[in-house]
Design a protein around this motif. Structure first.
Motif, PDB file in Angstrom:
ATOM      1  N   GLY A   1      26.319  -7.268  17.525  1.00  0.00           N
ATOM      2  CA  GLY A   1      26.211  -6.108  18.383  1.00  0.00           C
ATOM      3  C   GLY A   1      25.949  -4.840  17.605  1.00  0.00           C
TER       4      GLY A   1
ATOM      5  N   ARG B   1      23.266  -5.189  27.743  1.00  0.00           N
ATOM      6  CA  ARG B   1      23.633  -5.804  26.467  1.00  0.00           C
ATOM      7  C   ARG B   1      22.720  -6.958  26.088  1.00  0.00           C
TER       8      ARG B   1
ATOM      9  N   ARG C   1      30.561  -1.114  28.362  1.00  0.00           N
ATOM     10  CA  ARG C   1      30.777  -2.558  28.517  1.00  0.00           C
ATOM     11  C   ARG C   1      30.245  -3.059  29.855  1.00  0.00           C
TER      12      ARG C   1
ATOM     13  N   VAL D   1      29.011  -2.251  21.389  1.00  0.00           N
ATOM     14  CA  VAL D   1      28.218  -2.916  22.432  1.00  0.00           C
ATOM     15  C   VAL D   1      27.825  -4.273  21.859  1.00  0.00           C
TER      16      VAL D   1
ATOM     17  N   SER E   1      26.522  -8.460  22.275  1.00  0.00           N
ATOM     18  CA  SER E   1      25.415  -9.170  22.941  1.00  0.00           C
ATOM     19  C   SER E   1      25.901 -10.158  23.988  1.00  0.00           C
TER      20      SER E   1
END
Length: 151
Positions: A127, A83, A62, A148, A150
Motif C-alpha cells: 500500500g 484502493r 479506508r 491506504v 490494496s
C-alpha cells in the motif's frame, strides 16, 4: 443514483469550523488495519474538533467509493479512495495522482475543511502511506497520515 442516502453534492455544503464538528465516538485502528471503538471503563471515548476531523479522514481513506450505502450521494463524486488502484500495473505517479484527486474530492464533503495540500506518498508493503495537510475553516492546520492498502 437511485439509492443515494445523501441528496446533496459537496458544492452545496456550508462551511463550519472544526469546533462545530461536534462529538464523535473515538474509533482507532490497530497495526493490521482493524478498527474498534475506544472504551474506557465501559464508556465510549469521544473526539471533537480537529481530532474528529483527523478521525474522519482516517475512516474515509479506508472507505471504497460507493461501497457502503449510507455514504452514497446524488453527486457524481463519491466519498472514499479506490484502493484497487494499488493492485493495477500502473505507474506509481498515476496511482498517487489519482489517490490525491480522490482525497481532495472526499475532503470537499467535510464542511470543516477548506483545502488539503502538501501530499507525500511513501510506498509501504502492498500500500501507500498518505500524508497531507488539511487546512480548516478556522485557520487551523492539521497533519493527516493514513495507510491506504490494496485489500
Amino acid at each position: 443514483m437511485a439509492d443515494a442516502k445523501f441528496s446533496f453534492s459537496p458544492t452545496e455544503l456550508q462551511g463550519i469550523s472544526a469546533a462545530e464538528v461536534g462529538r464523535v465516538p473515538a474509533f482507532d485502528f490497530d497495526e493490521r488495519g482493524r478498527g474498534a471503538f475506544r472504551l474506557v471503563d465501559g464508556a465510549l471515548v469521544e473526539r471533537s474538533g480537529v481530532e474528529a476531523v483527523k478521525q474522519w479522514f482516517a475512516l474515509m481513506l479506508r472507505q471504497p467509493p460507493d461501497a457502503i450505502p449510507v455514504y452514497r450521494t446524488d453527486a457524481s463524486t463519491a466519498l472514499g479512495v479506490d484502493r484497487t488502484l494499488l493492485q493495477k500495473r500502473a505507474p506509481l505517479g498515476f496511482i498517487t495522482a489519482e489517490i490525491e484527486r480522490q482525497v481532495r474530492e472526499t475532503a470537499a464533503f467535510n464542511p470543516a475543511i477548506r483545502t488539503v495540500d502538501s501530499f507525500v506518498f511513501t510506498r509501504l508493503r502492498r500500500g501507500l502511506q498518505v500524508e497531507f495537510t488539511a487546512h480548516l475553516r478556522t485557520g487551523e492546520d492539521t497533519e493527516v497520515t493514513a495507510y491506504v492498502d490494496s485489500e
